[in-house]
Design a protein around this motif. Structure first.
Motif, PDB file in Angstrom:
ATOM      1  N   MET A 172       0.828  -1.224   0.017  1.00 44.16           N
ATOM      2  CA  MET A 172       0.141   0.134   0.008  1.00 44.16           C
ATOM      3  C   MET A 172       0.773   1.295  -0.001  1.00 44.16           C
ATOM      4  O   MET A 172       2.127   1.265   0.215  1.00 44.16           O
ATOM      5  CB  MET A 172      -0.971  -0.252   1.097  1.00 44.16           C
ATOM      6  N   ASP A 173       0.307   2.321  -0.259  1.00 43.98           N
ATOM      7  CA  ASP A 173       0.769   3.723  -0.240  1.00 43.98           C
ATOM      8  C   ASP A 173       0.039   4.741   1.025  1.00 43.98           C
ATOM      9  O   ASP A 173      -0.917   3.995   1.234  1.00 43.98           O
ATOM     10  CB  ASP A 173       0.655   4.332  -1.542  1.00 43.98           C
ATOM     11  N   LEU A 174       0.969   5.629   1.485  1.00 48.24           N
ATOM     12  CA  LEU A 174       0.455   6.347   2.482  1.00 48.24           C
ATOM     13  C   LEU A 174       0.052   7.490   1.868  1.00 48.24           C
ATOM     14  O   LEU A 174       0.682   8.076   1.319  1.00 48.24           O
ATOM     15  CB  LEU A 174       1.557   6.590   3.579  1.00 48.24           C
ATOM     16  N   ILE A 175      -1.033   7.981   2.456  1.00 50.42           N
ATOM     17  CA  ILE A 175      -1.707   9.537   2.000  1.00 50.42           C
ATOM     18  C   ILE A 175      -1.797  10.252   3.320  1.00 50.42           C
ATOM     19  O   ILE A 175      -2.109   9.681   4.351  1.00 50.42           O
ATOM     20  CB  ILE A 175      -3.090   9.370   1.295  1.00 50.42           C
ATOM     21  N   ASP A 176      -2.118  11.490   3.073  1.00 49.74           N
ATOM     22  CA  ASP A 176      -2.503  12.472   4.205  1.00 49.74           C
ATOM     23  C   ASP A 176      -3.851  12.447   4.250  1.00 49.74           C
ATOM     24  O   ASP A 176      -4.769  12.090   3.559  1.00 49.74           O
ATOM     25  CB  ASP A 176      -1.647  13.751   4.141  1.00 49.74           C
ATOM     26  N   SER A 177      -4.366  13.498   5.526  1.00 50.88           N
ATOM     27  CA  SER A 177      -5.600  14.025   5.503  1.00 50.88           C
ATOM     28  C   SER A 177      -6.397  14.507   4.180  1.00 50.88           C
ATOM     29  O   SER A 177      -7.614  14.206   3.764  1.00 50.88           O
ATOM     30  CB  SER A 177      -6.008  14.839   6.588  1.00 50.88           C
ATOM     31  N   ASN A 178      -5.507  14.997   3.176  1.00 50.36           N
ATOM     32  CA  ASN A 178      -6.159  15.523   1.957  1.00 50.36           C
ATOM     33  C   ASN A 178      -6.073  14.719   0.827  1.00 50.36           C
ATOM     34  O   ASN A 178      -6.094  15.117  -0.460  1.00 50.36           O
ATOM     35  CB  ASN A 178      -5.281  16.851   1.780  1.00 50.36           C
ATOM     36  N   SER A 179      -5.619  13.390   1.052  1.00 52.31           N
ATOM     37  CA  SER A 179      -5.523  12.367  -0.025  1.00 52.31           C
ATOM     38  C   SER A 179      -4.273  12.442  -0.936  1.00 52.31           C
ATOM     39  O   SER A 179      -4.356  11.935  -2.162  1.00 52.31           O
ATOM     40  CB  SER A 179      -6.873  12.552  -0.892  1.00 52.31           C
ATOM     41  N   GLN A 180      -3.357  13.250  -0.472  1.00 51.06           N
ATOM     42  CA  GLN A 180      -2.128  13.418  -1.226  1.00 51.06           C
ATOM     43  C   GLN A 180      -1.273  12.195  -0.813  1.00 51.06           C
ATOM     44  O   GLN A 180      -0.906  12.179   0.485  1.00 51.06           O
ATOM     45  CB  GLN A 180      -1.549  14.825  -0.852  1.00 51.06           C
ATOM     46  N   LEU A 181      -0.644  11.733  -1.519  1.00 48.81           N
ATOM     47  CA  LEU A 181       0.669  10.849  -1.351  1.00 48.81           C
ATOM     48  C   LEU A 181       1.499  11.459  -0.547  1.00 48.81           C
ATOM     49  O   LEU A 181       2.188  12.596  -0.781  1.00 48.81           O
ATOM     50  CB  LEU A 181       1.332  10.276  -2.715  1.00 48.81           C
ATOM     51  N   LEU A 182       1.906  10.779   0.518  1.00 47.36           N
ATOM     52  CA  LEU A 182       3.144  11.242   1.118  1.00 47.36           C
ATOM     53  C   LEU A 182       4.663  11.193   0.513  1.00 47.36           C
ATOM     54  O   LEU A 182       4.714  10.370  -0.355  1.00 47.36           O
ATOM     55  CB  LEU A 182       3.575  10.472   2.465  1.00 47.36           C
ATOM     56  N   PRO A 183       5.554  11.812   1.103  1.00 47.93           N
ATOM     57  CA  PRO A 183       6.608  11.841   0.179  1.00 47.93           C
ATOM     58  C   PRO A 183       7.492  10.441   0.169  1.00 47.93           C
ATOM     59  O   PRO A 183       7.160   9.620   0.978  1.00 47.93           O
ATOM     60  CB  PRO A 183       7.798  12.607   0.886  1.00 47.93           C
ATOM     61  N   GLU A 184       8.221  10.051  -1.015  1.00 47.46           N
ATOM     62  CA  GLU A 184       8.837   9.006  -1.143  1.00 47.46           C
ATOM     63  C   GLU A 184       9.369   8.500  -0.231  1.00 47.46           C
ATOM     64  O   GLU A 184       9.318   7.135   0.115  1.00 47.46           O
ATOM     65  CB  GLU A 184       9.671   9.078  -2.659  1.00 47.46           C
ATOM     66  N   GLU A 185      10.295   9.146   0.723  1.00 49.65           N
ATOM     67  CA  GLU A 185      11.204   8.940   1.730  1.00 49.65           C
ATOM     68  C   GLU A 185      10.201   8.279   2.858  1.00 49.65           C
ATOM     69  O   GLU A 185      10.583   7.507   3.898  1.00 49.65           O
ATOM     70  CB  GLU A 185      11.913   9.657   2.007  1.00 49.65           C
ATOM     71  N   LYS A 186       8.856   8.595   3.017  1.00 50.80           N
ATOM     72  CA  LYS A 186       8.041   8.196   3.951  1.00 50.80           C
ATOM     73  C   LYS A 186       7.014   6.944   3.666  1.00 50.80           C
ATOM     74  O   LYS A 186       6.369   6.403   4.503  1.00 50.80           O
ATOM     75  CB  LYS A 186       7.248   9.387   4.585  1.00 50.80           C
ATOM     76  N   GLN A 187       7.337   6.447   2.551  1.00 48.01           N
ATOM     77  CA  GLN A 187       6.414   5.319   2.031  1.00 48.01           C
ATOM     78  C   GLN A 187       7.159   4.088   2.460  1.00 48.01           C
ATOM     79  O   GLN A 187       8.349   3.855   1.992  1.00 48.01           O
ATOM     80  CB  GLN A 187       6.402   5.363   0.553  1.00 48.01           C
ATOM     81  N   LYS A 188       6.572   3.277   3.393  1.00 55.02           N
ATOM     82  CA  LYS A 188       7.292   2.127   3.891  1.00 55.02           C
ATOM     83  C   LYS A 188       6.922   0.824   3.422  1.00 55.02           C
ATOM     84  O   LYS A 188       7.502  -0.212   3.610  1.00 55.02           O
ATOM     85  CB  LYS A 188       6.840   1.930   5.574  1.00 55.02           C
ATOM     86  N   HIS A 189       5.694   0.640   2.702  1.00 54.92           N
ATOM     87  CA  HIS A 189       5.002  -0.534   2.293  1.00 54.92           C
ATOM     88  C   HIS A 189       4.888  -0.762   0.816  1.00 54.92           C
ATOM     89  O   HIS A 189       3.924  -1.451   0.252  1.00 54.92           O
ATOM     90  CB  HIS A 189       3.767  -0.722   2.919  1.00 54.92           C
ATOM     91  N   ARG A 190       5.495  -0.031   0.182  1.00 55.76           N
ATOM     92  CA  ARG A 190       5.432   0.042  -1.404  1.00 55.76           C
ATOM     93  C   ARG A 190       6.255  -1.196  -2.041  1.00 55.76           C
ATOM     94  O   ARG A 190       5.648  -1.844  -3.246  1.00 55.76           O
ATOM     95  CB  ARG A 190       5.799   1.245  -2.085  1.00 55.76           C
ATOM     96  N   TYR A 191       7.454  -1.413  -1.726  1.00 55.98           N
ATOM     97  CA  TYR A 191       8.334  -2.142  -2.729  1.00 55.98           C
ATOM     98  C   TYR A 191       8.623  -3.657  -2.043  1.00 55.98           C
ATOM     99  O   TYR A 191       9.513  -4.022  -2.529  1.00 55.98           O
ATOM    100  CB  TYR A 191       9.472  -1.507  -3.021  1.00 55.98           C
ATOM    101  N   ILE A 192       8.054  -4.179  -1.088  1.00 56.03           N
ATOM    102  CA  ILE A 192       8.042  -5.389  -0.639  1.00 56.03           C
ATOM    103  C   ILE A 192       7.581  -6.490  -1.287  1.00 56.03           C
ATOM    104  O   ILE A 192       6.766  -6.507  -1.598  1.00 56.03           O
ATOM    105  CB  ILE A 192       7.324  -5.514   0.878  1.00 56.03           C
ATOM    106  N   PRO A 193       8.667  -7.450  -1.534  1.00 53.65           N
ATOM    107  CA  PRO A 193       8.280  -8.525  -2.542  1.00 53.65           C
ATOM    108  C   PRO A 193       7.086  -9.389  -2.066  1.00 53.65           C
ATOM    109  O   PRO A 193       6.970  -9.354  -0.560  1.00 53.65           O
ATOM    110  CB  PRO A 193       9.585  -9.346  -2.840  1.00 53.65           C
ATOM    111  N   PHE A 194       6.752 -10.412  -2.667  1.00 57.93           N
ATOM    112  CA  PHE A 194       5.835 -11.373  -2.396  1.00 57.93           C
ATOM    113  C   PHE A 194       6.298 -12.066  -1.143  1.00 57.93           C
ATOM    114  O   PHE A 194       7.304 -12.489  -0.862  1.00 57.93           O
ATOM    115  CB  PHE A 194       5.534 -12.294  -3.504  1.00 57.93           C
TER     116      PHE A 194
END
Length: 294
Positions: free
Chosen positions: A123-145
């Motif tokens: 998943m990706d993380l968004i803020d209260s306004n539905s905006q994606l958080l900066p790349e460095e704060k995305q923790k769950h985007r590239y985890i493999p199967f």
């Protein structure tokens, strides 16, 4: 394609005071590329203008809407599961967003795998306004199967699954008796219960949902998280790893609370025998002594 030949998926949205987000959540389900969906929406005693908004949306989209006094999420989910017609169940947060291909992706994977009781994704993380958080704060985007069994989840041996991405095989939910109303940390409990019953939890590498971070996220309530984590792990105290797992959680919660909730930190520290002290304990002690409570 005739959608009636596809498995029916029931999406359950239980909403409490999320008028700010609920319309976007519901529309993300309505706009799925997978169309054989039963959508059950329950307002669980909201005191904002959720009821008016949900009633308006129900007239437009025709989903099943139930307005009730507050019962809590676990009881509400169990009652919804009992009346759900779908072979697969998705309990979905009333402040999160499904990406359009989410259900198509999960159904394509899980349908011919009866050993899989839970299918999830990244998943990706968004803020209260539905905006994606900066790349460095995305923790769950590239985890493999990853495929997880009970010990993988209990011992946290592999990256787990996020609640915003969970799809359950209904028979797996029924086999474990659904959610436990006495435990309010629903996602951890049900993942442990279903894998303990012998099913696997498979987590796909695809980003399939957007998780909204805002001031009232449950994980930010440290006393709540600690109390319900203890209750959850206690349900599986017959495991030979129970004490190890409990102390690992206590050390993590002690570190988190040491600078944010010193009274909670002191209470947790009393429950950690000296033999289970580790680097987190020491770091927590330093925070407890030298930091100011925020």
């Amino acid at each position: 394609m005739n959608t009636q030949t596809l498995p029916l998926v029931t999406v359950i949205i239980s909403s409490y005071n999320h008028a700010q987000y609920i319309e976007e959540t519901i529309k993300s389900v309505i706009n799925q590329t997978y169309q054989h969906i039963e959508l059950l929406v329950i307002d669980d005693g909201s005191t904002d203008n959720s009821v008016y908004l949900l009633t308006t949306l129900q007239k437009e989209f025709g989903f099943d809407l139930l307005i009730q006094e507050n019962k809590g999420l676990s009881r509400t989910l169990n009652e919804a599961i009992d009346r759900a017609k779908g072979e697969y169940i998705i309990p979905f947060g009333s402040d999160d967003i499904m990406l359009p291909e989410r259900i198509t992706t999960q159904i394509a994977y899980i349908t011919d795998k009866p050993e899989v009781g839970i299918c999830a994704g990244n998943m990706d993380l968004i803020d209260s306004n539905s905006q994606l958080l900066p790349e460095e704060k995305q923790k769950h985007r590239y985890i493999p199967f990853r495929r997880l069994d009970f010990n993988d989840v209990f011992l946290d041996r592999k990256p787990g699954a996020m609640a915003a991405t969970l799809m359950f095989r209904k028979e797996a939910l029924q086999k474990v008796g659904g959610f436990d109303p006495t435990i309010r940390l629903e996602d951890l409990y049900i993942m442990l219960a279903i894998t303990h019953a012998g099913y696997f939890m498979d987590v796909l590498p695809d980003v399939i949902s957007l998780y909204r971070q805002h001031p009232t996220n449950t994980y930010k309530n440290l006393p709540f998280m600690f109390e319900n984590s203890c209750k959850t792990y206690e349900r599986f105290k017959d495991s030979p790893h129970y004490e190890e797992v409990l102390m690992k959680m206590c050390n993590s919660m002690f570190l988190k609370s040491a600078s944010r909730n010193k009274e909670l930190a002191k209470r947790i520290l009393k429950q950690i025998p000296y033999k289970y002290w580790n680097k987190k304990t020491v770091r927590g002690l330093l925070r407890l002594w030298f930091s100011r409570t925020k």
